[in-house]
Design a protein around this motif. Structure first.
Motif, PDB file in Angstrom:
ATOM      1  N   ASN A 113      93.854  77.915  75.263  1.00 41.02           N
ATOM      2  CA  ASN A 113      92.532  77.971  74.634  1.00 41.02           C
ATOM      3  C   ASN A 113      92.351  79.260  73.845  1.00 41.02           C
ATOM      4  OD1 ASN A 113      91.729  75.483  75.603  1.00 41.02           O
ATOM      5  ND2 ASN A 113      90.771  76.311  77.440  1.00 41.02           N
ATOM      6  N   SER A 150      92.849  73.701  66.940  1.00 39.85           N
ATOM      7  CA  SER A 150      92.554  73.050  68.209  1.00 39.85           C
ATOM      8  C   SER A 150      93.700  73.296  69.185  1.00 39.85           C
ATOM      9  CB  SER A 150      92.352  71.549  67.998  1.00 39.85           C
ATOM     10  OG  SER A 150      93.583  70.932  67.627  1.00 39.85           O
ATOM     11  N   ARG A 151      93.533  72.855  70.442  1.00 36.84           N
ATOM     12  CA  ARG A 151      94.568  73.054  71.447  1.00 36.84           C
ATOM     13  C   ARG A 151      95.785  72.164  71.205  1.00 36.84           C
ATOM     14  NH1 ARG A 151      94.194  71.492  76.069  1.00 36.84           N
ATOM     15  NH2 ARG A 151      95.339  73.053  77.271  1.00 36.84           N
ATOM     16  N   GLN A 152      95.587  71.044  70.508  1.00 42.10           N
ATOM     17  CA  GLN A 152      96.687  70.080  70.365  1.00 42.10           C
ATOM     18  C   GLN A 152      97.914  70.662  69.657  1.00 42.10           C
ATOM     19  OE1 GLN A 152      95.761  66.455  68.251  1.00 42.10           O
ATOM     20  NE2 GLN A 152      97.434  65.337  69.226  1.00 42.10           N
TER      21      GLN A 152
END
Length: 225
Positions: free
Chosen positions: A36, A45-47
């Motif tokens: 994060n 984003s985290r992806q």
């Protein structure tokens, strides 16, 4: 780290940025990676961060740590010695072949001359990431001049690990100049077409770097013990 633009190859960009941070030790060995936090720093984003970390995990640059977490792996002195033993043989071969090609491959010779000239600009204030990039450019130019694509193909998967090992010795101010003095000697023999001497100089350079890296890593481990 500077936030990234959301381009189609976002995972590749995130991978490259994390790899750079591991290499220049912005993310040092043993550092626990919080996805994060990393995603926030990169502005993504985290992806893509998760995908990039799994790629780095497959390469042995990060290891699983706790529940679904990762940490930067530590450099293994024995493994580094093994890598430099192989790299010494590859660099010696590349230098020998490059010396035979230097008079017929004008573009390759110019590329090596440019890499050498760029290395002459370093000083005590040159950032570590820049030192590593210049070192990689120099050796890559020799591989390209050698005219055997298999050399670059074989060394490519090991570059991330070699970059990390370079950081260990190039962080030492006294080796920055001596490394490029050795580069100058290798290039000089290549340009002169002295294949055997170039081969020997390249091998000696790899052996010196490998020995220094292993010794420094072992000394660091002893202090931590």
């Amino acid at each position: 780290m500077i936030p990234l633009d959301p381009l189609p190859n976002l995972i590749d960009q995130v991978y490259a940025r994390i790899l750079e941070a591991i290499t220049d030790r912005s993310l040092p060995p043993g550092h626990r990676i919080r996805q994060n936090e990393l995603a926030e720093k990169l502005g993504v984003s985290r992806q893509p961060v998760s995908h990039a970390l799994h790629l780095l995990h497959r390469q042995g640059l990060v290891a699983e740590s706790g529940r679904r977490g990762f940490e930067v792996t530590r450099l293994d002195p024995a493994r580094i010695r093994q890598l430099y033993e192989v790299r010494g043989a590859i660099d010696a071969l590349a230098a020998r072949l490059a010396a035979a090609q230097t008079k017929v491959d004008a573009a390759g010779r110019a590329r090596l001359e440019a890499a050498l000239q760029a290395g002459r600009t370093i000083d005590k204030n040159t950032p570590l990431a820049r030192l590593i990039a210049l070192d990689v450019d120099f050796h890559s130019a020799i591989y390209r001049l050698a005219g055997n694509p298999a050399i670059e193909e074989m060394i490519a998967p090991q570059w991330p690990h070699m970059r990390r090992s370079m950081a260990t010795v190039l962080a030492e101010l006294d080796y920055r100049e001596s490394a490029w003095t050795e580069h100058e000697a290798i290039a000089s023999e290549i340009f002169a077409g002295n294949a055997k001497v170039a081969e020997a100089a390249a091998l000696a350079h790899a052996q010196t770097a490998g020995r220094m890296t292993e010794e420094r890593l072992r000394a660091t481990d002893d202090k931590a013990a």
